[in-house]
Design an enzyme around this catalytic site. Structure first.
Site, PDB file in Angstrom:
ATOM      1  N   ALA A 116       0.859  -1.187   0.000  1.00  0.00           N
ATOM      2  CA  ALA A 116       0.000   0.000   0.000  1.00  0.00           C
ATOM      3  C   ALA A 116       0.891   1.231   0.000  1.00  0.00           C
ATOM      4  CB  ALA A 116      -0.891   0.003   1.238  1.00  0.00           C
ATOM      5  N   ARG A 200      35.347  -1.142  11.011  1.00  0.00           N
ATOM      6  CA  ARG A 200      36.188   0.038  10.782  1.00  0.00           C
ATOM      7  C   ARG A 200      36.632   0.739  12.070  1.00  0.00           C
ATOM      8  NH1 ARG A 200      31.557   3.966   8.033  1.00  0.00           N
ATOM      9  NH2 ARG A 200      30.227   4.151   9.865  1.00  0.00           N
ATOM     10  N   THR A 312      12.098  -3.845  18.749  1.00  0.00           N
ATOM     11  CA  THR A 312      10.725  -4.352  18.665  1.00  0.00           C
ATOM     12  C   THR A 312       9.830  -3.891  19.825  1.00  0.00           C
ATOM     13  OG1 THR A 312      11.397  -6.256  17.385  1.00  0.00           O
ATOM     14  CG2 THR A 312       9.373  -6.508  18.677  1.00  0.00           C
ATOM     15  N   HIS A 437      21.620 -16.982  46.347  1.00  0.00           N
ATOM     16  CA  HIS A 437      22.934 -17.609  46.226  1.00  0.00           C
ATOM     17  C   HIS A 437      22.808 -19.090  45.884  1.00  0.00           C
ATOM     18  CE1 HIS A 437      27.192 -18.017  46.948  1.00  0.00           C
ATOM     19  NE2 HIS A 437      26.961 -19.064  47.728  1.00  0.00           N
TER      20      HIS A 437
HETATM   21  P1  NDP Z   1      24.067  -0.666  13.895  1.00  0.00           P
HETATM   22  O1  NDP Z   1      23.734   0.747  13.600  1.00  0.00           O
HETATM   23  O2  NDP Z   1      23.969  -1.183  15.266  1.00  0.00           O
HETATM   24  O3  NDP Z   1      25.526  -0.992  13.353  1.00  0.00           O
HETATM   25  C1  NDP Z   1      25.923  -0.692  12.058  1.00  0.00           C
HETATM   26  C2  NDP Z   1      27.393  -1.018  11.942  1.00  0.00           C
HETATM   27  O4  NDP Z   1      27.794  -0.859  10.593  1.00  0.00           O
HETATM   28  C3  NDP Z   1      28.260  -0.114  12.772  1.00  0.00           C
HETATM   29  O5  NDP Z   1      29.300  -0.873  13.318  1.00  0.00           O
HETATM   30  C4  NDP Z   1      28.771   0.887  11.753  1.00  0.00           C
HETATM   31  O6  NDP Z   1      30.038   1.389  12.068  1.00  0.00           O
HETATM   32  C5  NDP Z   1      28.885   0.021  10.534  1.00  0.00           C
HETATM   33  N1  NDP Z   1      28.768   0.778   9.280  1.00  0.00           N
HETATM   34  C6  NDP Z   1      27.787   1.633   8.928  1.00  0.00           C
HETATM   35  N2  NDP Z   1      28.008   2.108   7.685  1.00  0.00           N
HETATM   36  C7  NDP Z   1      29.152   1.541   7.259  1.00  0.00           C
HETATM   37  C8  NDP Z   1      29.898   1.641   6.064  1.00  0.00           C
HETATM   38  N3  NDP Z   1      29.508   2.427   5.056  1.00  0.00           N
HETATM   39  N4  NDP Z   1      31.028   0.919   5.961  1.00  0.00           N
HETATM   40  C9  NDP Z   1      31.423   0.121   6.975  1.00  0.00           C
HETATM   41  N5  NDP Z   1      30.759  -0.006   8.123  1.00  0.00           N
HETATM   42  C10 NDP Z   1      29.633   0.697   8.270  1.00  0.00           C
HETATM   43  O7  NDP Z   1      23.142  -1.478  12.881  1.00  0.00           O
HETATM   44  P2  NDP Z   1      22.764  -2.989  12.788  1.00  0.00           P
HETATM   45  O8  NDP Z   1      22.506  -3.187  11.340  1.00  0.00           O
HETATM   46  O9  NDP Z   1      23.731  -3.864  13.476  1.00  0.00           O
HETATM   47  O10 NDP Z   1      21.401  -3.034  13.588  1.00  0.00           O
HETATM   48  C11 NDP Z   1      20.343  -2.125  13.271  1.00  0.00           C
HETATM   49  C12 NDP Z   1      19.469  -1.900  14.457  1.00  0.00           C
HETATM   50  O11 NDP Z   1      18.672  -3.054  14.657  1.00  0.00           O
HETATM   51  C13 NDP Z   1      20.223  -1.729  15.765  1.00  0.00           C
HETATM   52  O12 NDP Z   1      20.584  -0.399  15.977  1.00  0.00           O
HETATM   53  C14 NDP Z   1      19.242  -2.209  16.769  1.00  0.00           C
HETATM   54  O13 NDP Z   1      18.444  -1.121  17.136  1.00  0.00           O
HETATM   55  C15 NDP Z   1      18.424  -3.229  16.028  1.00  0.00           C
HETATM   56  N6  NDP Z   1      18.813  -4.593  16.429  1.00  0.00           N
HETATM   57  C16 NDP Z   1      18.634  -4.989  17.713  1.00  0.00           C
HETATM   58  C17 NDP Z   1      18.986  -6.244  18.110  1.00  0.00           C
HETATM   59  C18 NDP Z   1      18.797  -6.654  19.528  1.00  0.00           C
HETATM   60  O14 NDP Z   1      18.071  -5.983  20.242  1.00  0.00           O
HETATM   61  N7  NDP Z   1      19.431  -7.714  19.996  1.00  0.00           N
HETATM   62  C19 NDP Z   1      19.548  -7.217  17.181  1.00  0.00           C
HETATM   63  C20 NDP Z   1      19.718  -6.693  15.870  1.00  0.00           C
HETATM   64  C21 NDP Z   1      19.347  -5.430  15.508  1.00  0.00           C
HETATM   65  P3  NDP Z   1      30.268   2.637  13.079  1.00  0.00           P
HETATM   66  O15 NDP Z   1      30.011   2.102  14.451  1.00  0.00           O
HETATM   67  O16 NDP Z   1      31.669   3.010  12.842  1.00  0.00           O
HETATM   68  O17 NDP Z   1      29.288   3.677  12.651  1.00  0.00           O
END
Ligand code: NDP
Length: 466
Positions: A116, A200, A312, A437
């Site tokens: 949608a 990185r 979530t 404990h």
């Molecule tokens: P995050 O934002 O947590 O992590 C993204 C990662 O990718 C970071 O390490 C970031 O690096 C890196 N990154 C971003 N852009 C680039 C790039 N162009 N080149 C190289 N590295 C890059 O995202 P996720 O995808 O891991 O998760 C998304 C969201 O989903 C989370 O924020 C969370 O809220 C949710 N989630 C929750 C979970 C849980 O509760 N257990 C499990 C999975 C997801 P840098 O740190 O340097 O920016």
């Protein structure tokens, strides 16, 4: 004006389903909902639920190894059968999807299994061309994984693909250092793939407590993940059945598969939002106020599409609050300040709530209590894995501002810590609880002396301590 519905929800994930169900079943609203893929959304179909089942699968090998440390001969000598697990996982997701759909139907929601988009402030257009009007429209379409913009990026998998793999890769590169990268590196390594994690930064999980980040990085290495810091791919090329990855430092290597876990972005493209006058933010997220209302009064948005706290349970709370407010005349806002979360890594989970030590240091003064120890259970089995627990305490008011746990079942523990912290508990309140404990959690109520004091006196306390 007579509308087809009181509420039309775009998106059948956690937030949208909750809002639709509450509006219809509790408040008698006429509700329609459209979902273009599978009911249940990211969490149920390609996120939290299958991920956690994969974590359980990946833990089973380590549990077998531990049982050998307890005298069970030959435990874990079989092999992991991906095809069998995968088939069972698929059946479980079908079951859950069915439960989500019947929950909606039983609540009286009319479900449209198609895409949608907005036509105007009160009308949605379905993929089959049908236009339906609604007094209120809720956008709950979530987010989508993002690939970095490098040559050959399409050769890399995203987290969605990991749930539908025909077979496990022999050698895999996971790119990123966030929640998804750490969890999938854990899973893949645990299921038998030789796993390299390229990040990185200088320690995984940016934004988490620094000491915990360093500890998780070390512990991922200890379970066998080849964590490479300060490393980032520059291009991907197909080579035979594999993928050659050229890194920014000019080195290159071949992997059977590459997975990008480089963040997620709001899934707002092509929804007709801007044409309808809905204001978007820099990342394409729908800008909403504290009532989840967009710049167009009849259009609301909840969950990851708003890029507030992308979890979530937060989407569920936002969806429920929206329904209470708009249809139940019970105005409810969501407090996003004190939200607990957990990262499901091995050998232990990392769970967290409130201020990190670094945040506390910036606002201070705060006392940092730390317990670091080898849990009895894994120690006996011969493991060196350490658990770390940390409390960040306001040195002036004694209020517990943050709690960080790296340990077995840390996610379970942090859920309960969230209750006293939400009530403003002090360290003295924690100490007043008599320990259970022998447990791990008893450490949280028996930390006597601070390891250090950080930060200078500052009158502007952070939000979490308000
Ligand atoms: P995050 O934002 O947590 O992590 C993204 C990662 O990718 C970071 O390490 C970031 O690096 C890196 N990154 C971003 N852009 C680039 C790039 N162009 N080149 C190289 N590295 C890059 O995202 P996720 O995808 O891991 O998760 C998304 C969201 O989903 C989370 O924020 C969370 O809220 C949710 N989630 C929750 C979970 C849980 O509760 N257990 C499990 C999975 C997801 P840098 O740190 O340097 O920016």
């Amino acid at each position: 004006m007579k509308f087809d519905y009181d509420l039309f929800v775009i998106g059948g994930g956690s937030g949208g389903v909750r809002a639709a169900r509450i509006a219809a079943s509790e408040y008698g609203a006429r509700v329609g909902l459209a979902e273009e893929s599978r009911m249940g959304g990211t969490c149920v179909i390609r996120g939290c639920v299958p991920k956690k089942l994969m974590i359980f699968a990946s833990q089973a090998g380590a549990a077998a190894a531990e049982s050998r440390g307890y005298g069970w001969q030959g435990a874990g000598e079989g092999r992991f059968d991906w095809a069998e697990f995968h088939g069972k996982l698929g059946r479980e997701l079908d079951r859950l999807e069915g439960a989500y759909t019947s929950g909606l139907v039983n609540a009286g929601v009319e479900v449209h299994m198609q895409r949608a988009r907005l036509h105007d402030a009160h009308t949605v257009e379905l993929a089959d061309g049908q236009r339906l009007s609604a007094k209120h429209i809720l956008i709950a379409v979530g987010g989508r994984p993002q690939r970095p913009d490098i040559p050959g990026k399409e050769l890399g998998l995203i987290s969605d693909d990991l749930f539908t793999l025909g077979q496990l890769p022999g050698r895999v590169l996971v790119v990123g250092g966030g929640f998804i990268a750490c969890e999938f590196a854990t899973i893949l390594q645990g299921l038998g793939s030789a796993t390299v994690l390229a990040y990185r930064g200088d320690a995984v999980l940016r934004g988490f407590d620094g000491e915990m980040r360093r500890h998780v990085t070390e512990q991922l290495r200890a379970i066998g993940v080849d964590v490479r810091l300060g490393t980032n791919p520059a291009r991907l090329d197909r080579e035979g059945a594999g993928v050659r990855v050229s890194f920014e430092d000019d080195s290159s290597e071949i992997f059977d598969a590459v997975m990008f876990a480089t963040g997620r972005a709001p899934y707002t493209k092509g929804l007709g939002l801007e044409e309808a006058g809905v204001r978007l933010g820099r990342k394409g997220e729908i800008a909403v106020d504290e009532w989840s209302q967009s710049s167009v009064p009849s259009i609301f948005a909840v969950g990851d599409v708003t890029d507030r706290v992308n979890l979530t349970p937060v989407a569920i709370r936002e969806g429920h609050s929206f329904a209470d407010t708009v249809f139940g005349a019970r105005p409810r806002k969501v407090d996003h300040r004190l939200v607990a979360s957990a990262v499901y890594t091995r050998p232990h989970e990392l769970a967290t709530i409130g201020l990190t030590e670094e945040e506390a240091e910036a606002w201070g003064p705060a006392d940092i209590f730390v317990a670091s120890f080898r849990p009895m259970r894994s120690l006996f089995a011969g493991s060196d894995a350490r658990a770390v627990m940390k409390l960040v305490v306001d040195a002036e008011t004694d209020k517990v501002l943050g709690c960080h746990i790296f340990g077995p079942e840390a996610g379970e523990m942090i859920q309960m810590v969230a209750v006293p912290m939400g009530m403003g508990a002090t360290k003295a309140d924690f100490d007043a609880a008599i320990a259970v404990h022998p447990t791990l959690a008893e450490e949280l109520v028996t930390m006597r002396k601070p390891a250090r004091r950080v930060g200078a006196a500052n009158m502007d306390k952070p939000a979490a301590s308000a």
